[in-house]
Design a protein around this motif. Structure first.
Motif, PDB file in Angstrom:
ATOM      1  N   LEU A   1      24.457  77.234 -15.118  1.00 27.07           N
ATOM      2  CA  LEU A   1      23.255  78.049 -15.276  1.00 27.07           C
ATOM      3  C   LEU A   1      22.012  77.175 -15.384  1.00 27.07           C
ATOM      4  CD1 LEU A   1      24.085  81.001 -17.703  1.00 27.07           C
ATOM      5  CD2 LEU A   1      23.164  81.181 -15.393  1.00 27.07           C
ATOM      6  N   ARG A   2      22.102  76.123 -16.184  1.00 25.38           N
ATOM      7  CA  ARG A   2      20.943  75.226 -16.337  1.00 25.38           C
ATOM      8  C   ARG A   2      20.546  74.608 -15.002  1.00 25.38           C
ATOM      9  NH1 ARG A   2      23.477  73.882 -21.312  1.00 25.38           N
ATOM     10  NH2 ARG A   2      24.556  72.106 -20.361  1.00 25.38           N
ATOM     11  N   ALA A   3      21.548  74.306 -14.179  1.00 29.56           N
ATOM     12  CA  ALA A   3      21.274  73.654 -12.911  1.00 29.56           C
ATOM     13  C   ALA A   3      20.774  74.617 -11.842  1.00 29.56           C
ATOM     14  CB  ALA A   3      22.538  72.944 -12.411  1.00 29.56           C
ATOM     15  N   GLU A   4      21.338  75.831 -11.813  1.00 31.45           N
ATOM     16  CA  GLU A   4      21.061  76.745 -10.705  1.00 31.45           C
ATOM     17  C   GLU A   4      20.167  77.927 -11.082  1.00 31.45           C
ATOM     18  OE1 GLU A   4      24.440  77.831  -8.334  1.00 31.45           O
ATOM     19  OE2 GLU A   4      25.512  75.971  -8.825  1.00 31.45           O
ATOM     20  N   GLU A   5      20.075  78.228 -12.357  1.00 33.56           N
ATOM     21  CA  GLU A   5      19.256  79.350 -12.813  1.00 33.56           C
ATOM     22  C   GLU A   5      18.400  78.904 -14.001  1.00 33.56           C
ATOM     23  OE1 GLU A   5      19.040  82.306 -11.413  1.00 33.56           O
ATOM     24  OE2 GLU A   5      20.667  82.100  -9.961  1.00 33.56           O
ATOM     25  N   PRO A   6      17.385  78.071 -13.739  1.00 31.70           N
ATOM     26  CA  PRO A   6      16.543  77.564 -14.835  1.00 31.70           C
ATOM     27  C   PRO A   6      15.958  78.707 -15.657  1.00 31.70           C
ATOM     28  CG  PRO A   6      16.043  76.427 -12.780  1.00 31.70           C
ATOM     29  CD  PRO A   6      16.951  77.567 -12.423  1.00 31.70           C
ATOM     30  N   GLY A   7      15.901  78.474 -16.949  1.00 34.12           N
ATOM     31  CA  GLY A   7      15.369  79.497 -17.842  1.00 34.12           C
ATOM     32  C   GLY A   7      16.435  80.335 -18.517  1.00 34.12           C
ATOM     33  N   TRP A   8      17.705  80.094 -18.149  1.00 30.70           N
ATOM     34  CA  TRP A   8      18.817  80.817 -18.771  1.00 30.70           C
ATOM     35  C   TRP A   8      19.641  79.868 -19.642  1.00 30.70           C
ATOM     36  CZ3 TRP A   8      20.072  85.972 -18.724  1.00 30.70           C
ATOM     37  CH2 TRP A   8      19.350  86.780 -17.841  1.00 30.70           C
ATOM     38  N   ARG A   9      20.161  80.408 -20.731  1.00 31.90           N
ATOM     39  CA  ARG A   9      21.071  79.659 -21.592  1.00 31.90           C
ATOM     40  C   ARG A   9      22.252  80.543 -21.946  1.00 31.90           C
ATOM     41  NH1 ARG A   9      21.220  80.244 -27.253  1.00 31.90           N
ATOM     42  NH2 ARG A   9      20.055  82.064 -27.975  1.00 31.90           N
ATOM     43  N   VAL A  10      23.313  79.937 -22.481  1.00 31.77           N
ATOM     44  CA  VAL A  10      24.505  80.676 -22.885  1.00 31.77           C
ATOM     45  C   VAL A  10      24.713  80.521 -24.383  1.00 31.77           C
ATOM     46  CG1 VAL A  10      27.014  80.841 -22.679  1.00 31.77           C
ATOM     47  CG2 VAL A  10      25.621  80.449 -20.639  1.00 31.77           C
ATOM     48  N   ALA A  11      24.951  81.621 -25.068  1.00 31.48           N
ATOM     49  CA  ALA A  11      25.355  81.611 -26.477  1.00 31.48           C
ATOM     50  C   ALA A  11      26.812  82.060 -26.525  1.00 31.48           C
ATOM     51  CB  ALA A  11      24.476  82.548 -27.298  1.00 31.48           C
ATOM     52  N   ASN A  12      27.681  81.175 -26.976  1.00 25.18           N
ATOM     53  CA  ASN A  12      29.103  81.495 -27.010  1.00 25.18           C
ATOM     54  C   ASN A  12      29.500  81.935 -28.416  1.00 25.18           C
ATOM     55  OD1 ASN A  12      31.782  81.812 -26.471  1.00 25.18           O
ATOM     56  ND2 ASN A  12      32.188  79.684 -25.937  1.00 25.18           N
ATOM     57  N   ALA A  13      29.736  83.231 -28.579  1.00 21.06           N
ATOM     58  CA  ALA A  13      30.131  83.783 -29.879  1.00 21.06           C
ATOM     59  C   ALA A  13      31.614  84.142 -29.886  1.00 21.06           C
ATOM     60  CB  ALA A  13      29.284  85.005 -30.206  1.00 21.06           C
ATOM     61  N   SER A  14      32.403  83.416 -29.102  1.00 21.84           N
ATOM     62  CA  SER A  14      33.835  83.690 -29.007  1.00 21.84           C
ATOM     63  C   SER A  14      34.590  83.071 -30.185  1.00 21.84           C
ATOM     64  CB  SER A  14      34.387  83.121 -27.693  1.00 21.84           C
ATOM     65  OG  SER A  14      33.704  83.672 -26.583  1.00 21.84           O
TER      66      SER A  14
END
Length: 204
Positions: A53-66
């Motif tokens: 995501l950081r490489a291909e969709e700038p401005g997005w992040r992931v929060a992993n609540a698993s």
């Protein structure tokens, strides 16, 4: 005057550039399959997804609540707090495997998943539901009903569905750890790449 001009320039750049704008969030609510069980956290498919995501969709992040061992009941009890904490734009729900392995009531599992889907949509987030399949230990009716829960919920609530998270590796014994349940590190990129096409349309 110079300071004012500099401030105006920064504000213009932030508005014009997605990279400088406020980050948008993908929240993953899952169990051990998404919590990198038996691996270093950075080896799991969710962490690999964050890198892509950081490489291909700038401005997005992931929060992993698993959380390893999580059931749909646990996810349903936590969803409100996680939504408030992360304020996600997209919620990925990967839960149900532990319900199926324990033979829990299918109607209750569906109700728990529905509670999560509804909460996410009410919060303004788009939803990607990651389906799961289980061995026929509890008979064909239970096995089919378990799988049908995901398709029925996706259709009823109009959310995106990836029918089976483990599809790319399900028949490859070498892709799993000794417990024959959790994927090895080498299999994690395949899971990331399997999820990616289902996720990307939700990022627009």
């Amino acid at each position: 005057m110079a300071a004012l001009l500099a401030l105006l320039a920064l504000l213009w750049l932030a508005a014009a550039s997605p990279a400088l704008a406020a980050e948008r969030t993908v929240l993953v609510m899952g169990d051990s399959l998404s919590a990198a069980y038996g691996l270093a956290p950075e080896q799991g498919w969710v962490a690999l997804l964050a890198e892509r995501l950081r490489a291909e969709e700038p401005g997005w992040r992931v929060a992993n609540a698993s959380i390893s061992g999580e059931t749909t009941a646990g996810g349903a009890s936590r969803i409100a707090g996680e939504l408030k904490r992360h304020q996600p734009d997209v919620v990925v729900i990967e839960l149900g495997a532990n319900d199926g392995l324990r033979g829990l009531d299918l109607d209750q599992t569906r109700a728990n998943l529905e509670r999560m889907v509804t909460a996410a949509k009410t919060a303004g987030a788009q939803v990607l539901l990651l389906g799961m399949r289980i061995p026929p230990n509890y008979g064909p009716d239970y096995t089919r009903g378990f799988e049908r829960n995901y398709t029925a919920l996706a259709e009823e609530h109009g959310v995106a569905l990836l029918p089976f998270l483990l599809e790319p590796i399900a028949t490859d014994r070498e892709a799993f750890q000794a417990d024959n349940l959790h994927p090895v590190a080498d299999a994690q990129p395949k899971l990331r790449d399997h999820v990616w096409p289902a996720l990307v349309p939700l990022l627009d």
